[in-house]
Write an enzyme that holds these catalytic residues in place. Structure first.
Site, PDB file in Angstrom:
ATOM      1  N   ASN A   1      63.325  16.527   0.397  1.00 21.52           N
ATOM      2  CA  ASN A   1      64.671  16.876   0.854  1.00 21.52           C
ATOM      3  C   ASN A   1      65.626  15.862   0.240  1.00 21.52           C
ATOM      4  O   ASN A   1      65.681  14.718   0.689  1.00 21.52           O
ATOM      5  CB  ASN A   1      64.725  16.842   2.388  1.00 21.52           C
ATOM      6  CG  ASN A   1      66.141  17.024   2.923  1.00 21.52           C
ATOM      7  OD1 ASN A   1      67.051  17.403   2.184  1.00 21.52           O
ATOM      8  ND2 ASN A   1      66.323  16.765   4.216  1.00 21.52           N
TER       9      ASN A   1
ATOM     10  N   LYS B   1      68.694  15.773   0.436  1.00 17.64           N
ATOM     11  CA  LYS B   1      69.911  15.577   1.249  1.00 17.64           C
ATOM     12  C   LYS B   1      71.137  15.628   0.322  1.00 17.64           C
ATOM     13  O   LYS B   1      71.097  16.327  -0.694  1.00 17.64           O
ATOM     14  CB  LYS B   1      69.819  14.277   2.057  1.00 17.64           C
ATOM     15  CG  LYS B   1      68.513  14.222   2.886  1.00 17.64           C
ATOM     16  CD  LYS B   1      68.492  13.156   3.929  1.00 17.64           C
ATOM     17  CE  LYS B   1      67.167  13.240   4.708  1.00 17.64           C
ATOM     18  NZ  LYS B   1      67.127  12.329   5.853  1.00 17.64           N
TER      19      LYS B   1
ATOM     20  N   HIS C   1      67.569  20.962  10.514  1.00 15.95           N
ATOM     21  CA  HIS C   1      67.385  19.526  10.283  1.00 15.95           C
ATOM     22  C   HIS C   1      68.224  18.763  11.308  1.00 15.95           C
ATOM     23  O   HIS C   1      69.321  19.181  11.664  1.00 15.95           O
ATOM     24  CB  HIS C   1      67.805  19.155   8.856  1.00 15.95           C
ATOM     25  CG  HIS C   1      67.350  17.784   8.471  1.00 15.95           C
ATOM     26  ND1 HIS C   1      67.995  16.652   8.905  1.00 15.95           N
ATOM     27  CD2 HIS C   1      66.286  17.363   7.734  1.00 15.95           C
ATOM     28  CE1 HIS C   1      67.349  15.592   8.440  1.00 15.95           C
ATOM     29  NE2 HIS C   1      66.311  15.986   7.727  1.00 15.95           N
TER      30      HIS C   1
ATOM     31  N   GLU D   1      70.009  16.295  11.022  1.00 13.07           N
ATOM     32  CA  GLU D   1      71.349  15.925  10.535  1.00 13.07           C
ATOM     33  C   GLU D   1      72.316  17.101  10.666  1.00 13.07           C
ATOM     34  O   GLU D   1      73.535  16.906  10.608  1.00 13.07           O
ATOM     35  CB  GLU D   1      71.238  15.413   9.087  1.00 13.07           C
ATOM     36  CG  GLU D   1      70.605  14.022   9.066  1.00 13.07           C
ATOM     37  CD  GLU D   1      69.851  13.666   7.803  1.00 13.07           C
ATOM     38  OE1 GLU D   1      70.043  14.325   6.768  1.00 13.07           O
ATOM     39  OE2 GLU D   1      69.045  12.712   7.871  1.00 13.07           O
TER      40      GLU D   1
ATOM     41  N   GLU E   1      60.189  16.023  12.771  1.00 16.52           N
ATOM     42  CA  GLU E   1      60.898  14.844  12.278  1.00 16.52           C
ATOM     43  C   GLU E   1      61.517  14.106  13.457  1.00 16.52           C
ATOM     44  O   GLU E   1      62.610  14.459  13.914  1.00 16.52           O
ATOM     45  CB  GLU E   1      62.012  15.254  11.308  1.00 16.52           C
ATOM     46  CG  GLU E   1      61.507  15.926  10.046  1.00 16.52           C
ATOM     47  CD  GLU E   1      62.479  15.756   8.892  1.00 16.52           C
ATOM     48  OE1 GLU E   1      62.026  15.381   7.816  1.00 16.52           O
ATOM     49  OE2 GLU E   1      63.693  15.976   9.076  1.00 16.52           O
TER      50      GLU E   1
ATOM     51  N   GLY F   1      65.097   7.874   7.892  1.00 14.38           N
ATOM     52  CA  GLY F   1      65.927   6.939   7.138  1.00 14.38           C
ATOM     53  C   GLY F   1      65.974   5.543   7.750  1.00 14.38           C
ATOM     54  O   GLY F   1      66.792   4.720   7.362  1.00 14.38           O
TER      55      GLY F   1
ATOM     56  N   SER G   1      60.666   8.666   7.167  1.00 11.68           N
ATOM     57  CA  SER G   1      60.214   7.465   6.468  1.00 11.68           C
ATOM     58  C   SER G   1      58.815   7.611   5.878  1.00 11.68           C
ATOM     59  O   SER G   1      58.030   6.660   5.881  1.00 11.68           O
ATOM     60  CB  SER G   1      60.311   6.239   7.386  1.00 11.68           C
ATOM     61  OG  SER G   1      61.666   6.012   7.769  1.00 11.68           O
TER      62      SER G   1
HETATM   63  P1  13P Z   1      63.503   9.899   5.170  1.00  8.77           P
HETATM   64  O1  13P Z   1      62.206  10.241   4.475  1.00  8.77           O
HETATM   65  O2  13P Z   1      64.523   9.311   4.250  1.00  8.77           O
HETATM   66  O3  13P Z   1      63.262   9.105   6.419  1.00  8.77           O
HETATM   67  O4  13P Z   1      64.124  11.302   5.636  1.00  8.77           O
HETATM   68  C1  13P Z   1      63.336  12.188   6.351  1.00  8.77           C
HETATM   69  C2  13P Z   1      64.021  13.489   6.413  1.00  8.77           C
HETATM   70  O5  13P Z   1      64.994  13.645   7.122  1.00  8.77           O
HETATM   71  C3  13P Z   1      63.524  14.571   5.557  1.00  8.77           C
HETATM   72  O6  13P Z   1      64.094  15.785   5.890  1.00  8.77           O
END
Ligand code: 13P
Length: 248
Positions: A13, A15, A99, A101, A170, A176, A212
């Site tokens: 992803n 992002k 997601h 976010e 997640e 992150g 992560s």
């Molecule tokens: P990270 O791997 O940067 O922690 O992000 C995870 C994520 O949100 C993948 O969709």
């Protein structure tokens, strides 16, 4: 309830990262470094403007591509939204829905997430439905209530069509932050999610772990009976790191 070992799916992803030039370098390195494996599927979910670039670069390679969100609507006066049929025109196989976010940053409710999953399926895409508890919910001992509410909304909306989705766990506190769920914490939640999916005869859907994920921890996470791969954020922007995760 564990199920027999299945092949793994690793989804990157990106992002809101990338540029045409940086993507070209990253995609070339991934194509050069990845060999098709019968026990592995790999995909990249990229920002909308780069879907054509992903299609042109990855077409004919063993790496699939997709988007990070989709509208719940088919067409019409929804400025800024992108329909599932449009994503299908760009050759997307996957699309992320729900997601954290978007749930927490854009106010997406369980009902909206379920509607987006339905829209994706309707266009022949595989929705990767993301669920996960916040740090406050984890600390209050309420992860089970949180993820149950999220997954049940999708099960109720899709019924038996749940079997055509992918689920991604997640934990919000692990995204992150560099703080990964332990393999056992992930396994506990994945086993619970699989039980919830049984009601829809969908216990066989791949359940990915995200938060992560790195080359250093992917092997231990993927070794868990109910962890069917990973949804990788930051580490998917580094070709060597992502290739190592995909091969873990
Ligand atoms: P990270 O791997 O940067 O922690 O992000 C995870 C994520 O949100 C993948 O969709």
């Amino acid at each position: 309830m564990s199920t027999p070992q299945r092949g793994k799916l690793v989804v990157g992803n990106w992002k809101m990262n990338g540029s045409a030039a940086a993507n070209a370098t990253l995609l070339a390195a991934l194509i050069a470094g990845w060999r098709a494996r019968p026990d592995r599927d790999v995909a990249l979910c990229v920002p909308y403007p780069y879907l054509a670039q992903a299609r042109d670069a990855l077409g004919g390679s063993p790496i699939a591509w997709g988007a990070q969100d989709v509208s719940e609507y088919a067409s019409g006066a929804y400025t800024g939204q992108v329909s599932a049929a449009m994503l299908a025109e760009f050759g997307c196989r996957y699309v992320l829905v729900g997601h954290s976010e978007r749930r927490h940053g854009c106010g997406e409710t369980d009902a909206i997430v379920a509607a987006k999953a339905a829209a994706a399926l309707g266009a022949g895409l595989t929705p990767v439905v993301c669920v996960g508890e916040t740090l406050a919910e984890r600390d209050a001992g309420q992860w089970q209530e949180a993820v149950t509410r999220q997954v049940d909304a999708v099960v109720q909306r899709l019924g038996a069509d749940c079997a055509r989705t992918v689920l991604a766990y997640e934990p919000v506190w692990a995204i992150g932050t560099g703080r990964t769920a332990t393999p056992q914490q992930a396994q506990d939640v994945h086993a619970h999610l699989r039980l919830r999916l049984r009601g829809a005869a969908a216990a066989g859907v791949p359940i990915l772990y995200g938060g992560s994920v790195k080359a250093a921890n992917a092997g231990a996470l993927f070794a868990q009976a109910d962890v069917d791969g990973g949804l990788v954020g930051g580490a998917s922007l580094d070709a060597a790191e992502f290739l190592a995760i995909a091969g873990a």
